[in-house]
Design an enzyme around this catalytic site. Structure first.
Site, PDB file in Angstrom:
ATOM      1  N   LEU A 199       1.303   5.012   0.681  1.00  0.00           N
ATOM      2  CA  LEU A 199       0.668   4.043  -0.205  1.00  0.00           C
ATOM      3  C   LEU A 199       1.683   3.277  -1.049  1.00  0.00           C
ATOM      4  O   LEU A 199       2.717   3.806  -1.447  1.00  0.00           O
ATOM      5  CB  LEU A 199      -0.320   4.767  -1.121  1.00  0.00           C
ATOM      6  CG  LEU A 199      -1.379   5.611  -0.392  1.00  0.00           C
ATOM      7  CD1 LEU A 199      -2.290   6.292  -1.398  1.00  0.00           C
ATOM      8  CD2 LEU A 199      -2.188   4.777   0.595  1.00  0.00           C
ATOM      9  N   HIS A 217      -2.173  -0.858  -2.089  1.00  0.00           N
ATOM     10  CA  HIS A 217      -3.258   0.120  -1.934  1.00  0.00           C
ATOM     11  C   HIS A 217      -3.812   0.525  -3.298  1.00  0.00           C
ATOM     12  O   HIS A 217      -5.017   0.669  -3.474  1.00  0.00           O
ATOM     13  CB  HIS A 217      -2.745   1.403  -1.259  1.00  0.00           C
ATOM     14  CG  HIS A 217      -2.271   1.222   0.147  1.00  0.00           C
ATOM     15  ND1 HIS A 217      -0.946   1.343   0.507  1.00  0.00           N
ATOM     16  CD2 HIS A 217      -2.948   0.960   1.293  1.00  0.00           C
ATOM     17  CE1 HIS A 217      -0.822   1.161   1.806  1.00  0.00           C
ATOM     18  NE2 HIS A 217      -2.017   0.921   2.312  1.00  0.00           N
ATOM     19  N   GLN A 244      -5.838  -8.467   1.527  1.00  0.00           N
ATOM     20  CA  GLN A 244      -5.714  -9.792   2.143  1.00  0.00           C
ATOM     21  C   GLN A 244      -4.426  -9.904   2.966  1.00  0.00           C
ATOM     22  O   GLN A 244      -4.296 -10.783   3.813  1.00  0.00           O
ATOM     23  CB  GLN A 244      -5.750 -10.853   1.025  1.00  0.00           C
ATOM     24  CG  GLN A 244      -5.506 -12.283   1.463  1.00  0.00           C
ATOM     25  CD  GLN A 244      -6.545 -12.783   2.456  1.00  0.00           C
ATOM     26  OE1 GLN A 244      -7.678 -12.293   2.496  1.00  0.00           O
ATOM     27  NE2 GLN A 244      -6.156 -13.754   3.273  1.00  0.00           N
ATOM     28  N   MET A 282       3.827  -6.649  -0.258  1.00  0.00           N
ATOM     29  CA  MET A 282       3.991  -5.193  -0.137  1.00  0.00           C
ATOM     30  C   MET A 282       3.396  -4.711   1.180  1.00  0.00           C
ATOM     31  O   MET A 282       2.328  -5.156   1.598  1.00  0.00           O
ATOM     32  CB  MET A 282       3.300  -4.491  -1.286  1.00  0.00           C
ATOM     33  CG  MET A 282       3.912  -4.875  -2.591  1.00  0.00           C
ATOM     34  SD  MET A 282       4.295  -3.452  -3.583  1.00  0.00           S
ATOM     35  CE  MET A 282       5.081  -4.241  -4.968  1.00  0.00           C
TER      36      MET A 282
END
Ligand code: PAF
Length: 277
Positions: A30, A34, A145, A181
């Protein structure tokens, strides 16, 4: 926070949750993107379930399944402070037991862009997401997205199969220099990490052009290509200016549109996008 592996145990725990349930499906490792999904789910739902499952069926034969970064302990320590109720970490045997043979496939919208480069990818994504939806039965499900086509494909699947679930798509979270990210950013080293900002610069340049009044989609694609090709380490797989919902390439930008791209830097494949409203 409860961590569960088995399906029966998940179902029993799910039944005991009162009120609305938000699901954040992940493949682990993560990052802040996230965590932003989890925070939004927490603010909108009575209960939050996070799934962590590196789904083998969405990786192509030559992709990075065995190398995909995994660190469950680190993931759990990042999730714990956010007030998540339940973390489900099924195994491949639970999701795809011997004799498994049912697939969920979405048609036209899975063919371009990522689908043209990764022809079996979305069949794996929609199958696992449908299975996660059936197991967890959430009211809302949260996706980033960053994987714009995945979000569009899942919205389409939810409409077509009448899942009573709100699909919430959250904005891309970026590093200070603009890099979107991604768990795969871990693969980027040295000069490739520096060069990776070229995706953000290419999207930004096309957006400046759009904001100056340019509506010719080919001109916007051309601007992205020009900036990407100025970075000698980058190999461009595609640039796109497409309709936001259908993902069909545009001639002229009228409504909501998606600028997107896939670029290889060294051994790392990166995707990124901007939405034009
Ligand atoms: O975006 C991801 O991490 C995965 O594609 C998903 C939605 C968890 C399905 O495996």
């Amino acid at each position: 926070m409860k961590t569960i592996i088995g399906l029966d145990e998940l179902r029993a725990s799910r039944l005991s949750l009162a009120g609305t349930v938000g699901l954040v499906p992940t493949m682990g490792y993560l990052h802040k993107g996230h965590l932003s999904l989890i925070r939004l789910a927490k603010s909108e739902c009575d209960n939050v379930i996070v799934s962590i499952f590196v789904n083998p069926t969405q990786f192509g034969a030559n992709e990075d399944l065995s190398k995909y970064p995994r660190d469950l302990e680190r993931d759990l320590s990042l999730i714990e402070p956010l007030g998540v109720d339940l973390v489900w970490t099924p195994t491949a045997e639970i999701m795809y037991p011997t004799g498994y043979q049912t697939w969920v496939e979405v048609d036209a919208i899975t063919r371009p862009l990522e689908g043209s480069m990764r022809p079996t990818h979305f069949k794996g994504v929609t199958t696992v997401v449908a299975k996660l939806f059936n197991a967890v039965q959430p009211h809302k499900a949260y996706f980033g997205q960053k994987d714009a086509q995945q979000a569009a494909v899942i919205r389409q699947m939810v409409r077509d199969l009448n899942f009573p679930i709100d699909v919430i798509v959250c904005p891309i979270v970026r590093e200070a220099d603009g890099l979107a990210m991604s768990s795969r950013n871990k693969y980027l080293e040295g000069a490739d990490r520096k060069a990776a900002t070229v995706l953000f610069h290419a999207l930004s340049a096309a957006k400046v052009l759009y904001e100056s009044g340019e509506r010719n989609a080919e001109a916007l694609r051309g601007k992205m290509k020009e900036v990407l090709e100025s970075e000698p380490r980058a190999t461009v797989q595609y640039v796109s200016c497409a309709d936001y919902d259908s993902l069909e390439e545009l001639d002229v930008v009228k409504g909501k549109a998606l600028l997107s791209m896939a670029v290889v830097l060294g051994k790392t494949r990166l995707i990124d996008n901007f939405v034009l409203n």
